[in-house]
Design a protein around this motif. Structure first.
Motif, PDB file in Angstrom:
ATOM      1  N   LEU A 173       0.817  -0.864   0.149  1.00  0.00           N
ATOM      2  CA  LEU A 173       0.082  -0.025  -0.002  1.00  0.00           C
ATOM      3  C   LEU A 173       1.070   1.255  -0.003  1.00  0.00           C
ATOM      4  CD1 LEU A 173      -2.696  -0.727   2.993  1.00  0.00           C
ATOM      5  CD2 LEU A 173      -2.936  -0.422  -0.017  1.00  0.00           C
ATOM      6  N   ASN A 174       1.862   1.205   1.166  1.00  0.00           N
ATOM      7  CA  ASN A 174       3.081   2.668   0.852  1.00  0.00           C
ATOM      8  C   ASN A 174       3.990   2.318   0.127  1.00  0.00           C
ATOM      9  OD1 ASN A 174       4.822   1.305   2.565  1.00  0.00           O
ATOM     10  ND2 ASN A 174       3.160   1.772   4.356  1.00  0.00           N
ATOM     11  N   ASP A 210      -9.503   0.898  -6.217  1.00  0.00           N
ATOM     12  CA  ASP A 210      -8.656   1.820  -5.234  1.00  0.00           C
ATOM     13  C   ASP A 210      -8.565   2.594  -6.462  1.00  0.00           C
ATOM     14  OD1 ASP A 210      -6.656   0.839  -7.413  1.00  0.00           O
ATOM     15  OD2 ASP A 210      -5.373   0.324  -6.253  1.00  0.00           O
ATOM     16  N   CYS A 303      -2.298   6.943   1.258  1.00  0.00           N
ATOM     17  CA  CYS A 303      -2.960   5.975   0.358  1.00  0.00           C
ATOM     18  C   CYS A 303      -4.915   7.068   0.119  1.00  0.00           C
ATOM     19  CB  CYS A 303      -3.406   4.598   0.613  1.00  0.00           C
ATOM     20  SG  CYS A 303      -1.811   3.769   1.233  1.00  0.00           S
ATOM     21  N   GLU A 305      -7.739   6.183  -0.394  1.00  0.00           N
ATOM     22  CA  GLU A 305      -8.609   5.733  -0.498  1.00  0.00           C
ATOM     23  C   GLU A 305      -9.382   6.078   1.025  1.00  0.00           C
ATOM     24  OE1 GLU A 305      -6.155   3.911  -3.822  1.00  0.00           O
ATOM     25  OE2 GLU A 305      -6.103   4.345  -1.422  1.00  0.00           O
ATOM     26  N   LEU A 345      -8.834  -0.424   5.196  1.00  0.00           N
ATOM     27  CA  LEU A 345      -8.284   0.176   3.806  1.00  0.00           C
ATOM     28  C   LEU A 345      -6.913  -1.435   4.025  1.00  0.00           C
ATOM     29  CD1 LEU A 345      -6.493   1.888   1.993  1.00  0.00           C
ATOM     30  CD2 LEU A 345      -4.585   2.328   3.349  1.00  0.00           C
ATOM     31  N   GLY A 350      -7.410  -2.252   0.021  1.00  0.00           N
ATOM     32  CA  GLY A 350      -7.185  -0.354  -0.879  1.00  0.00           C
ATOM     33  C   GLY A 350      -8.876  -0.448  -1.450  1.00  0.00           C
ATOM     34  N   LEU A 352     -11.883   0.607  -2.000  1.00  0.00           N
ATOM     35  CA  LEU A 352     -12.390   1.922  -2.106  1.00  0.00           C
ATOM     36  C   LEU A 352     -14.516   1.613  -1.490  1.00  0.00           C
ATOM     37  CD1 LEU A 352     -12.609   3.777  -1.044  1.00  0.00           C
ATOM     38  CD2 LEU A 352     -13.193   5.331  -2.959  1.00  0.00           C
TER      39      LEU A 352
END
Length: 448
Positions: A173-174, A210, A303, A305, A345, A350, A352
């Motif tokens: 995610l990051n 996402d 993120c 989202e 998340l 992610g 949404l």
């Protein structure tokens, strides 16, 4: 004992923006990073924390009046005050035994690392107040200090288990290798996972949803600033704002959603060299041994989202507060439910749409548990004098973090049959969660 308390209080009073970067600089020097690189990374990390706090404060300042306007228009009349996390932290630190939680967390982490029971070194020590609050709630329910520390110890162990299980998904995610989220809010993932597992049985909800996927489908309307503007405008209209105030709220929401990813990039800038240094050190000293660094949730703040979901949950939370029978809290200070959306998340990767569905399904849990603990929190506030209340006034936190865990632990601490059965069920869900996340980790590693 008094000197230990003074040292712990001094360190933690520095705040996350000073304490965590200082600790990371020390770790960087231990793993033989160049002094200038370690110091630079540490300062940037502090800047990232401060920047995130500024943007979150800006967002709260913009959204809270709109939430109040919406509450007034809907005629909500609820009596329990929402003190938010700052009031709860104040209450936690007012507990005379609070300072003992610091060495308890460090000791458990050290033992688990020594026996290879975890790969995570949790440096998010400022958020030890979350364990203190859990202990304080248990004391309020059971009046048993030993049980309170036992439950806090269980929470520390659970955090570390989830740190390891979540690390690869968080990296996905990051984009920052070697770090994970050690904040206790991730305990709520255990409850969200079975719901998300069921949602994925629906073909339409399995599709990639996402922010990047949305941009491909709906173009400019999926851009952060545009989504923020639209959601802010809708909230302004719902609050009964005039055109000027609605447009200003829309622009403020657009600014917040635009700035969050920018500030979040500072975390990557700070943590990437630290992660590389720690990884190289571990490879030199301990072959085939990984070490993850556990940090606060803002490393996920880049993120989009999570912020879209947080803003959408504002009116949803207020509507539930109005219609839920038995709810007594009017959400304000805790209106931004980060402790729901950040775990969602991670659980959904992610997605949404599923994040929003999870939010709608589980928001009532936060309100009911907040109402459940209101009497205990109020009694503690009055007895410690940490929070000033009017006679007859009650206080709680509308989005109390990991509410299911805290509620179950409170019931189980009374050794009631229902409480022990719920605890057994929660442990089953924890095992299920770790199994699912390990499978996801293997799949992500295969994809590279």
């Amino acid at each position: 004992m008094g000197s230990l308390q003074s040292v712990v209080e001094f360190i933690l009073n520095l705040g996350a923006a000073v304490f965590v970067p200082a600790l990371m600089i020390i770790i960087g020097l231990i793993v033989r990073m160049k002094v200038k690189d370690a110091v630079s990374a540490g300062i940037i990390l502090g800047v990232a924390f401060l920047g995130m706090n500024i943007v979150i404060g800006f967002m709260i300042e913009a959204l809270t009046p709109a939430a109040q306007g919406l509450a007034e228009r809907t005629g909500i009349e609820l009596t329990i005050l929402d003190g938010g996390w700052t009031s709860m932290a104040t209450l936690a630190w007012a507990w005379p035994l609070a300072f003992l939680m610091f060495p308890l967390q460090l000791g458990i982490n050290a033992i688990m690392l020594a026996f290879n029971a975890t790969k995570t070194l949790n440096v998010d020590l400022w958020n030890v107040w979350g364990k203190i609050l859990t202990a304080v709630l248990i004391v309020g329910v059971t009046h048993n200090v030993y049980l309170a520390f036992a439950v806090a110890a269980v929470q520390v162990v659970t955090e570390l288990i989830l740190c390891d299980a979540n690390q690869r998904q968080i990296q996905e995610l990051n984009g920052i290798p070697g770090v994970t989220v050690s904040h206790s809010m991730m305990i709520f993932c255990v409850v969200l996972m079975p719901i998300d597992w069921l949602l994925k049985k629906i073909p339409a909800l399995r599709k990639n949803m996402d922010a990047n996927a949305l941009k491909d489908k709906i173009g400019i309307f999926a851009e952060n600033h545009v989504m923020g503007f639209i959601v802010g405008a809708l909230l302004g209209i719902a609050a009964g704002y005039d055109i000027a105030k609605t447009l200003m709220l829309a622009m403020q929401a657009a600014a917040a959603l635009t700035l969050f990813p920018m500030v979040a990039k500072l975390f990557m800038q700070a943590l990437s060299p630290l992660s590389d240094g720690i990884s190289d050190y571990m490879k030199r000293r301990f072959k085939d041994r990984e070490l993850f660094i556990g940090l606060d949730w803002p490393i996920l703040a880049g993120c989009s989202e999570v912020w879209v979901a947080i803003v959408i949950m504002v009116p949803v939370t207020l509507i539930f507060a109005l219609i839920l029978p038995g709810n007594g809290v009017l959400p304000f200070a805790g209106i931004l439910n980060i402790s729901l959306c950040a775990p969602a998340l991670v659980v959904t990767g992610g997605n949404l749409l599923r994040m929003i569905i999870l939010g709608v399904v589980t928001t009532p849990v936060f309100l009911y548990v907040a109402t459940f603990f209101a009497g205990t929190i109020t009694d503690l506030a009055n007895s410690t004098k940490a929070i000033s209340l009017q006679p007859g006034q009650e206080i709680t936190w509308s989005t109390l973090e990991y509410p299911v865990f805290r509620y179950i632990m409170a019931e189980a601490s009374k050794f009631s049959i229902i409480g022990l059965l719920m605890l057994a069920g929660w442990l089953v869900l924890l095992v299920f969660y770790v199994k699912v996340m390990r499978k996801r980790t293997a799949e992500l590693e295969q994809l590279g």
